[in-house]
Design a protein around this motif. Sequence first.
Motif: not given
Length: 329
Positions: A105-110, A115-118
């Motif tokens: 598990i990671g804490n990145s926004p991706g 993109t994170r909001r999508a």
Amino acid sequence: MRLGILDQVPLHEGDTIEQTMEATKRLVVEAERLGYDRYWFAEHHNTNGLLSAAPELFLARMGDVTSRIRLGSGGILLPQYHPLKIAETFSTLAAFYPGRIELGIGNSPGGSERTRRALTDGAGNAAADFPRLLDEVDGFLTDRLSSRHPYRIVKTTPRIKEQVPLSVLGLSPRSASLAAERGHGLVFGHFINPDKWEETLQTYRDEFVPVDGRTPNVIVCVFVICAETTSEAEALARTQDAWIQGIRLGHSIVPSFATTENKQWNEEQQRRIQNDRRRTIVGTPDEVAEALQALSDRYQTDQFLLINNAFDQQKRLRSYQLIAERLLR
């Protein structure tokens, strides 16, 4: 030495998506045959060349064509999802493939903020809630949510007996503390940034709490490119150098030899490439073995996840074969 593979499923210049998926399957099957310990899939979104957007689907597919190798996520981007759904996805995978599923598990926004909001349908950034979300995933998986938790009576389906190993992906003492205090494993991303390795790993080992008798479990992820000769390994590495430069510009397709062989880098790019090479081992099987042993001594672990995003799927597979023949036989 216990070696595994981390795969971002890179699309190579000139290949189709279908060819890349088939090459990925061949690599997983070969990794099991060669004796690799684990095979993890990363999670990336909104890229043109990193195809692993849904690692849990890769785990389901590859579990069906293998029988022994452990399969995991490196890692699920927790702030973008709901803990119960992650717990149920991985308990289902563990029911399909008992004893073989691992949850990183990671804490990145991706990706970018857009993109994170999508991914979250416009929800606010939950990165600050990562410790709570991590505890809830673990609580749902182990049926150990606090008696005062509002979702305490909600049970994960399916209710499996085995405990899915959980690791936190991290680069800093803060991530190390989070993993240590909960008795989870730690995956240190040397391939991203090795600068804080000493403080991070010391924090993890000093603060580790042996929940359920667990002991500290450190896995180090590093770029490794191997070939029969040093010059061939260097030629492969140059395509990965170019790929990393492309990442900074939003272009993540792995460039071909033809694209990179006459590539001219300006002074700033050359400086970045030299700095990036700190994250990478390049060489023959003997040279790779020596460098991995040096990292093993430094990090005090024999567990590594290797990542190779150099050009040509066959040469990429051959790199992993050469490493296995030298270190896993």
